[in-house]
Scaffold this active site. Structure first.
Site, PDB file in Angstrom:
ATOM      1  N   MET A 200     -11.788   4.403  -4.533  1.00  0.00           N
ATOM      2  CA  MET A 200     -12.171   3.243  -3.707  1.00  0.00           C
ATOM      3  C   MET A 200     -11.001   2.575  -2.989  1.00  0.00           C
ATOM      4  O   MET A 200     -11.067   1.385  -2.685  1.00  0.00           O
ATOM      5  CB  MET A 200     -12.920   2.217  -4.577  1.00  0.00           C
ATOM      6  CG  MET A 200     -14.188   2.749  -5.216  1.00  0.00           C
ATOM      7  SD  MET A 200     -15.371   3.408  -4.010  1.00  0.00           S
ATOM      8  CE  MET A 200     -16.017   1.870  -3.354  1.00  0.00           C
TER       9      MET A 200
ATOM     10  N   ARG B 187       0.837  -1.199   0.000  1.00  0.00           N
ATOM     11  CA  ARG B 187       0.000   0.000   0.000  1.00  0.00           C
ATOM     12  C   ARG B 187       0.876   1.255   0.000  1.00  0.00           C
ATOM     13  O   ARG B 187       0.599   2.243  -0.685  1.00  0.00           O
ATOM     14  CB  ARG B 187      -0.878  -0.034   1.256  1.00  0.00           C
ATOM     15  CG  ARG B 187      -2.136   0.765   1.173  1.00  0.00           C
ATOM     16  CD  ARG B 187      -2.979   0.533   2.404  1.00  0.00           C
ATOM     17  NE  ARG B 187      -3.855  -0.615   2.286  1.00  0.00           N
ATOM     18  CZ  ARG B 187      -5.065  -0.592   1.723  1.00  0.00           C
ATOM     19  NH1 ARG B 187      -5.531   0.514   1.211  1.00  0.00           N
ATOM     20  NH2 ARG B 187      -5.804  -1.665   1.667  1.00  0.00           N
TER      21      ARG B 187
ATOM     22  N   HIS C 293     -18.911  11.470   0.481  1.00  0.00           N
ATOM     23  CA  HIS C 293     -19.484  10.187   0.868  1.00  0.00           C
ATOM     24  C   HIS C 293     -21.010  10.308   0.773  1.00  0.00           C
ATOM     25  O   HIS C 293     -21.578  11.317   1.204  1.00  0.00           O
ATOM     26  CB  HIS C 293     -19.072   9.830   2.301  1.00  0.00           C
ATOM     27  CG  HIS C 293     -19.627   8.515   2.746  1.00  0.00           C
ATOM     28  ND1 HIS C 293     -19.105   7.316   2.311  1.00  0.00           N
ATOM     29  CD2 HIS C 293     -20.678   8.203   3.539  1.00  0.00           C
ATOM     30  CE1 HIS C 293     -19.806   6.330   2.834  1.00  0.00           C
ATOM     31  NE2 HIS C 293     -20.766   6.830   3.575  1.00  0.00           N
TER      32      HIS C 293
ATOM     33  N   ASN D 118     -13.017  14.442   0.549  1.00  0.00           N
ATOM     34  CA  ASN D 118     -13.742  13.275   0.040  1.00  0.00           C
ATOM     35  C   ASN D 118     -15.237  13.576   0.063  1.00  0.00           C
ATOM     36  O   ASN D 118     -15.698  14.406   0.852  1.00  0.00           O
ATOM     37  CB  ASN D 118     -13.459  12.049   0.920  1.00  0.00           C
ATOM     38  CG  ASN D 118     -14.134  10.786   0.390  1.00  0.00           C
ATOM     39  OD1 ASN D 118     -14.161  10.552  -0.820  1.00  0.00           O
ATOM     40  ND2 ASN D 118     -14.683   9.973   1.276  1.00  0.00           N
TER      41      ASN D 118
HETATM   42  C1  GRF Z   1     -20.427   8.557  -5.137  1.00  0.00           C
HETATM   43  O1  GRF Z   1     -21.681   8.197  -4.623  1.00  0.00           O
HETATM   44  C2  GRF Z   1     -19.504   9.000  -4.036  1.00  0.00           C
HETATM   45  O2  GRF Z   1     -20.146   9.657  -2.992  1.00  0.00           O
HETATM   46  C3  GRF Z   1     -18.966   7.685  -3.542  1.00  0.00           C
HETATM   47  O3  GRF Z   1     -18.803   6.904  -4.691  1.00  0.00           O
HETATM   48  C4  GRF Z   1     -19.688   7.348  -5.703  1.00  0.00           C
HETATM   49  C5  GRF Z   1     -18.833   7.711  -6.875  1.00  0.00           C
HETATM   50  O4  GRF Z   1     -19.566   8.039  -8.016  1.00  0.00           O
HETATM   51  N1  GRF Z   1     -17.763   7.903  -2.773  1.00  0.00           N
HETATM   52  P1  GRF Z   1     -18.851   8.782  -9.230  1.00  0.00           P
HETATM   53  O5  GRF Z   1     -17.643   7.932  -9.630  1.00  0.00           O
HETATM   54  O6  GRF Z   1     -18.454  10.134  -8.768  1.00  0.00           O
HETATM   55  O7  GRF Z   1     -19.864   8.811 -10.315  1.00  0.00           O
END
Ligand code: GRF
Length: 194
Positions: A93, A68, A112, A110
């Protein structure tokens, strides 16, 4: 026109939040300028979206690194080389270690898809529905070493509607995310970087 803050974006997939930020940044009054979009996955759809908007892209494939830390060193290197001063995770991710976070402390954001501190982690929308919540939403926060737990910068709320599935709720929250993230970056930069 004041100088814009060079902004790096980290994605892993679809990249719709990244696209919302790139669209907002097309307005010269937006205080950040996207300088690089980095994906840890070579097949992330968001890479083509960024390229079509003329933003440089890079792939740092996490699987190619033995640890990592080695992955994060490579990620850090491409971000530094781009001149980024602020980094927005947008559907990125990978969990980042305390070491990486420390190098970007106070400059790593970030989004969420829940009203944190409720429902950190994955499968958010299914868990919101299972808990019988009447509303959900999205949160922009500073990244710390703890998952989805850094200081909250901005939130948007949406109702949970009768008959919602994780998919319909996700779509409603995502629309709110696309408005929230650019506005949160605007307000964050306006307050001044650490
Ligand atoms: C979004 O819902 C974000 O909040 C989460 O992952 C999703 C990513 O969607 N962390 P995108 O790749 O921005 O379309």
């Amino acid at each position: 026109m004041p100088e814009r803050v060079p902004l790096g974006l980290l994605i892993s997939g679809r990249g719709s939040n990244m696209e919302a930020i790139l669209k907002a940044a097309a307005d010269p009054t937006f205080p950040a300028e996207p300088v690089l979009v980095v994906s840890n996955r070579p097949d992330a759809a968001g890479l083509a979206i960024a390229a079509a908007r003329g933003v440089p892209t890079a792939v740092v494939p996490h699987r190619a690194y033995p640890t990592r830390e080695a992955f994060e060193d490579a990620l850090d290197a491409v971000l530094r080389a781009s001149g980024a001063q602020l980094v927005a995770l947008a559907g990125f991710m990978r969990v980042l270690t305390e070491g990486f976070v420390a190098r970007w402390r106070g400059r790593l954001l970030n989004i969420h898809p829940s009203l944190l501190p409720k429902f950190p982690g994955l499968d958010t929308h299914a868990r919101v529905l299972a808990a019988g919540e009447e509303e959900s939403g999205a949160t922009v926060h500073l990244v710390t070493g703890a998952l989805d737990a850094g200081p909250i910068l901005a939130q948007a709320r949406v109702p949970v509607l009768a008959g919602d599935t994780p998919g319909t709720l996700a779509a409603r929250v995502l629309e709110a995310e696309h408005r929230l993230y650019p506005e949160a970056i605007r307000a964050f930069v306006a307050r001044g970087l650490p």
